[in-house]
Design a protein around this motif. Structure first.
Motif, PDB file in Angstrom:
ATOM      1  N   HIS A 194       0.835  -1.209   0.000  1.00  0.00           N
ATOM      2  CA  HIS A 194       0.000   0.000   0.000  1.00  0.00           C
ATOM      3  C   HIS A 194       0.869   1.258   0.000  1.00  0.00           C
ATOM      4  CE1 HIS A 194      -3.699   2.281   1.451  1.00  0.00           C
ATOM      5  NE2 HIS A 194      -2.721   3.149   1.692  1.00  0.00           N
ATOM      6  N   GLU A 195       1.802   1.327   0.950  1.00  0.00           N
ATOM      7  CA  GLU A 195       2.652   2.521   1.034  1.00  0.00           C
ATOM      8  C   GLU A 195       3.623   2.589  -0.144  1.00  0.00           C
ATOM      9  OE1 GLU A 195       1.866   4.778   3.071  1.00  0.00           O
ATOM     10  OE2 GLU A 195       0.422   3.535   4.166  1.00  0.00           O
ATOM     11  N   GLY A 196       4.045   1.438  -0.627  1.00  0.00           N
ATOM     12  CA  GLY A 196       4.872   1.437  -1.831  1.00  0.00           C
ATOM     13  C   GLY A 196       4.138   2.002  -3.036  1.00  0.00           C
ATOM     14  N   GLY A 197       2.837   1.733  -3.106  1.00  0.00           N
ATOM     15  CA  GLY A 197       2.034   2.298  -4.190  1.00  0.00           C
ATOM     16  C   GLY A 197       1.960   3.813  -4.098  1.00  0.00           C
ATOM     17  N   HIS A 198       1.741   4.331  -2.888  1.00  0.00           N
ATOM     18  CA  HIS A 198       1.756   5.784  -2.691  1.00  0.00           C
ATOM     19  C   HIS A 198       3.097   6.369  -3.122  1.00  0.00           C
ATOM     20  CE1 HIS A 198      -2.079   6.304  -0.809  1.00  0.00           C
ATOM     21  NE2 HIS A 198      -1.773   5.682   0.336  1.00  0.00           N
ATOM     22  N   GLY A 256      -1.504  15.014  -9.677  1.00  0.00           N
ATOM     23  CA  GLY A 256      -0.438  14.293  -8.991  1.00  0.00           C
ATOM     24  C   GLY A 256      -0.842  13.840  -7.614  1.00  0.00           C
ATOM     25  N   MET A 257      -1.478  14.714  -6.864  1.00  0.00           N
ATOM     26  CA  MET A 257      -1.911  14.367  -5.517  1.00  0.00           C
ATOM     27  C   MET A 257      -3.036  13.344  -5.563  1.00  0.00           C
ATOM     28  SD  MET A 257      -1.091  14.985  -2.451  1.00  0.00           S
ATOM     29  CE  MET A 257      -1.729  14.384  -0.896  1.00  0.00           C
ATOM     30  N   VAL A 258      -3.942  13.489  -6.517  1.00  0.00           N
ATOM     31  CA  VAL A 258      -5.046  12.540  -6.646  1.00  0.00           C
ATOM     32  C   VAL A 258      -4.519  11.142  -6.954  1.00  0.00           C
ATOM     33  CG1 VAL A 258      -7.045  11.889  -8.058  1.00  0.00           C
ATOM     34  CG2 VAL A 258      -6.762  14.263  -7.310  1.00  0.00           C
ATOM     35  N   LEU A 259      -3.597  11.035  -7.902  1.00  0.00           N
ATOM     36  CA  LEU A 259      -3.045   9.731  -8.263  1.00  0.00           C
ATOM     37  C   LEU A 259      -2.246   9.124  -7.118  1.00  0.00           C
ATOM     38  CD1 LEU A 259      -1.933  10.413 -11.946  1.00  0.00           C
ATOM     39  CD2 LEU A 259      -3.840   8.994 -11.173  1.00  0.00           C
ATOM     40  N   THR A 260      -1.545   9.966  -6.379  1.00  0.00           N
ATOM     41  CA  THR A 260      -0.781   9.465  -5.228  1.00  0.00           C
ATOM     42  C   THR A 260      -1.709   8.868  -4.182  1.00  0.00           C
ATOM     43  OG1 THR A 260       0.993  11.073  -5.590  1.00  0.00           O
ATOM     44  CG2 THR A 260       0.819  10.117  -3.393  1.00  0.00           C
ATOM     45  N   LEU A 261      -2.813   9.557  -3.892  1.00  0.00           N
ATOM     46  CA  LEU A 261      -3.775   9.037  -2.917  1.00  0.00           C
ATOM     47  C   LEU A 261      -4.501   7.807  -3.449  1.00  0.00           C
ATOM     48  CD1 LEU A 261      -5.296  12.418  -1.710  1.00  0.00           C
ATOM     49  CD2 LEU A 261      -3.948  10.838  -0.307  1.00  0.00           C
ATOM     50  N   LEU A 262      -4.789   7.795  -4.724  1.00  0.00           N
ATOM     51  CA  LEU A 262      -5.534   6.687  -5.323  1.00  0.00           C
ATOM     52  C   LEU A 262      -4.729   5.396  -5.327  1.00  0.00           C
ATOM     53  CD1 LEU A 262      -8.037   5.745  -6.960  1.00  0.00           C
ATOM     54  CD2 LEU A 262      -6.875   6.573  -9.018  1.00  0.00           C
ATOM     55  N   ALA A 263      -3.414   5.513  -5.433  1.00  0.00           N
ATOM     56  CA  ALA A 263      -2.570   4.338  -5.658  1.00  0.00           C
ATOM     57  C   ALA A 263      -2.517   3.373  -4.481  1.00  0.00           C
ATOM     58  CB  ALA A 263      -1.155   4.789  -6.014  1.00  0.00           C
ATOM     59  N   GLY A 264      -2.684   3.876  -3.254  1.00  0.00           N
ATOM     60  CA  GLY A 264      -2.451   3.041  -2.081  1.00  0.00           C
ATOM     61  C   GLY A 264      -3.305   1.796  -2.010  1.00  0.00           C
ATOM     62  N   TYR A 265      -4.618   1.957  -2.037  1.00  0.00           N
ATOM     63  CA  TYR A 265      -5.507   0.814  -1.820  1.00  0.00           C
ATOM     64  C   TYR A 265      -5.549  -0.154  -2.997  1.00  0.00           C
ATOM     65  CZ  TYR A 265      -7.350   2.130   2.717  1.00  0.00           C
ATOM     66  OH  TYR A 265      -7.474   2.391   4.056  1.00  0.00           O
ATOM     67  N   ILE A 266      -5.161   0.286  -4.182  1.00  0.00           N
ATOM     68  CA  ILE A 266      -5.175  -0.632  -5.314  1.00  0.00           C
ATOM     69  C   ILE A 266      -3.802  -1.257  -5.583  1.00  0.00           C
ATOM     70  CG2 ILE A 266      -7.107   0.581  -6.398  1.00  0.00           C
ATOM     71  CD1 ILE A 266      -5.154   1.837  -8.354  1.00  0.00           C
ATOM     72  N   ILE A 298      -0.049  -5.346  -7.715  1.00  0.00           N
ATOM     73  CA  ILE A 298       1.198  -6.098  -7.574  1.00  0.00           C
ATOM     74  C   ILE A 298       0.906  -7.592  -7.673  1.00  0.00           C
ATOM     75  CG2 ILE A 298       3.084  -6.682  -5.992  1.00  0.00           C
ATOM     76  CD1 ILE A 298       2.860  -3.809  -4.908  1.00  0.00           C
ATOM     77  N   GLY A 299      -0.197  -8.019  -7.049  1.00  0.00           N
ATOM     78  CA  GLY A 299      -0.588  -9.412  -7.167  1.00  0.00           C
ATOM     79  C   GLY A 299      -0.881  -9.807  -8.609  1.00  0.00           C
ATOM     80  N   LEU A 300      -1.507  -8.907  -9.363  1.00  0.00           N
ATOM     81  CA  LEU A 300      -1.796  -9.185 -10.770  1.00  0.00           C
ATOM     82  C   LEU A 300      -0.501  -9.325 -11.566  1.00  0.00           C
ATOM     83  CD1 LEU A 300      -3.973  -9.455 -12.987  1.00  0.00           C
ATOM     84  CD2 LEU A 300      -3.789  -6.978 -13.319  1.00  0.00           C
ATOM     85  N   ALA A 301       0.463  -8.436 -11.308  1.00  0.00           N
ATOM     86  CA  ALA A 301       1.754  -8.540 -11.981  1.00  0.00           C
ATOM     87  C   ALA A 301       2.442  -9.854 -11.619  1.00  0.00           C
ATOM     88  CB  ALA A 301       2.639  -7.357 -11.597  1.00  0.00           C
ATOM     89  N   GLY A 302       2.343 -10.233 -10.337  1.00  0.00           N
ATOM     90  CA  GLY A 302       2.904 -11.513  -9.925  1.00  0.00           C
ATOM     91  C   GLY A 302       2.206 -12.680 -10.603  1.00  0.00           C
ATOM     92  N   GLY A 303       0.891 -12.584 -10.749  1.00  0.00           N
ATOM     93  CA  GLY A 303       0.151 -13.623 -11.450  1.00  0.00           C
ATOM     94  C   GLY A 303       0.587 -13.760 -12.893  1.00  0.00           C
ATOM     95  N   TRP A 304       0.876 -12.636 -13.521  1.00  0.00           N
ATOM     96  CA  TRP A 304       1.344 -12.666 -14.913  1.00  0.00           C
ATOM     97  C   TRP A 304       2.693 -13.389 -15.012  1.00  0.00           C
ATOM     98  CZ3 TRP A 304       5.556  -9.991 -17.249  1.00  0.00           C
ATOM     99  CH2 TRP A 304       5.590 -10.085 -18.646  1.00  0.00           C
ATOM    100  N   LEU A 305       3.592 -13.113 -14.070  1.00  0.00           N
ATOM    101  CA  LEU A 305       4.889 -13.798 -14.069  1.00  0.00           C
ATOM    102  C   LEU A 305       4.714 -15.289 -13.794  1.00  0.00           C
ATOM    103  CD1 LEU A 305       7.118 -11.218 -12.142  1.00  0.00           C
ATOM    104  CD2 LEU A 305       7.309 -11.869 -14.556  1.00  0.00           C
ATOM    105  N   LEU A 306       3.853 -15.626 -12.853  1.00  0.00           N
ATOM    106  CA  LEU A 306       3.648 -17.042 -12.545  1.00  0.00           C
ATOM    107  C   LEU A 306       2.940 -17.770 -13.679  1.00  0.00           C
ATOM    108  CD1 LEU A 306       2.717 -17.025  -8.750  1.00  0.00           C
ATOM    109  CD2 LEU A 306       4.914 -17.505  -9.830  1.00  0.00           C
ATOM    110  N   ALA A 307       2.126 -17.066 -14.438  1.00  0.00           N
ATOM    111  CA  ALA A 307       1.486 -17.697 -15.596  1.00  0.00           C
ATOM    112  C   ALA A 307       2.528 -18.162 -16.602  1.00  0.00           C
ATOM    113  CB  ALA A 307       0.509 -16.720 -16.258  1.00  0.00           C
TER     114      ALA A 307
END
Length: 247
Positions: A54-58, A92-102, A107-116
């Motif tokens: 979450h914080e990494g996304g921010h 910029g501020m909107v995208l920064t706040l939006l990024a946390g919860y998603i 990241i899980g989706l990216a990991g799923g793509w690699l595992l696929a």
């Protein structure tokens, strides 16, 4: 030259595909990850990994939108804080706040793509690299310890564990991020409904945009649920192949 040969071997190891896991492993790891997310005590411990994402996304969104990153704090109650400097309003501020919860779900989706593609080693080493990069941004002791422990576990599995253990660890971790990205959104709304999080990401977005906080909570939920479905389809590749089906 030995150095060049060693680097070539390492590069080949990183990019090579490992054998596809048996369908039963995919099902078991999904069940384990879901159980961790759904039960109180395991979730309380494992949620730190979701907070890191979450914080990494921010932090990543702040850097990509040109904001100056001041640092990241991770707390023992599984909360976190990312500080950045720049315009207090605007995209910029909107995208920064939006990024946390998603971020955990993405990241899980990216990991799923690699595992696929059965790139288990590459997934684990990318995870270690990202954790090390985030370590530079941490500004409190618990945050440093949290990242060191998490990174140490991933590194140890990638370096010492058998291919079977690596596969089980990788699939469980990615399933966990996909499931674990959904639960905090519902926790957020439950706490908000009691008036206990007036400075949540959703409430800050409401002050910066024409849309109410509940709209942003719904956006978080819909994005993460959609990503969960997409990630599950990627991770279910061995099951579909065993059944003679393809995506």
């Amino acid at each position: 030259m030995p150095l060049i040969d060693g680097l070539t071997t390492l590069w080949d190891k990183l990019l090579s595909a490992q054998p596809a896991p048996p369908p039963l492993l995919v099902l078991i790891t999904a069940a384990v990850a879901l159980a961790v997310v759904a039960t109180r005590v395991p979730w309380r411990v494992a949620r730190n990994a979701v907070t890191i994402a979450h914080e990494g996304g921010h932090a990543l969104a702040a850097l990509l939108t040109g904001r100056k990153l001041r640092g990241v704090r991770l707390h023992s109650d599984t909360s976190g804080l990312t500080l950045s400097a720049g315009r207090p309003t605007g995209p910029g501020m909107v995208l920064t706040l939006l990024a946390g919860y998603i971020a955990p779900s993405l990241i899980g989706l990216a990991g799923g793509w690699l595992l696929a593609g059965n790139r288990i080693t590459l997934l684990l080493w990318i995870a270690v690299a990202l954790l090390l990069a985030m370590l530079v941004l941490i500004r409190n002791v618990f945050g440093v310890l949290s990242l060191l422990v998490t990174g140490g576990v991933v590194l140890a599995v990638s370096w010492y564990a058998s291919p079977q253990v690596q596969a089980a660890f990788a699939w469980t971790s990615v399933w966990f991020l996909l499931f674990g990205g959904v639960r905090p959104v519902f926790e957020l709304q439950r706490v908000r409904s009691r008036g206990r999080m007036p400075e949540s990401d959703a409430d800050q977005l409401a002050r910066l945009t024409p849309f109410p906080a509940l709209f942003w909570v719904a956006v978080f939920a819909l994005v993460n649920l959609a990503v969960l479905v997409g990630g599950a389809l990627l991770l279910a590749g061995p099951i579909l192949s065993d059944a003679g089906l393809t995506l």
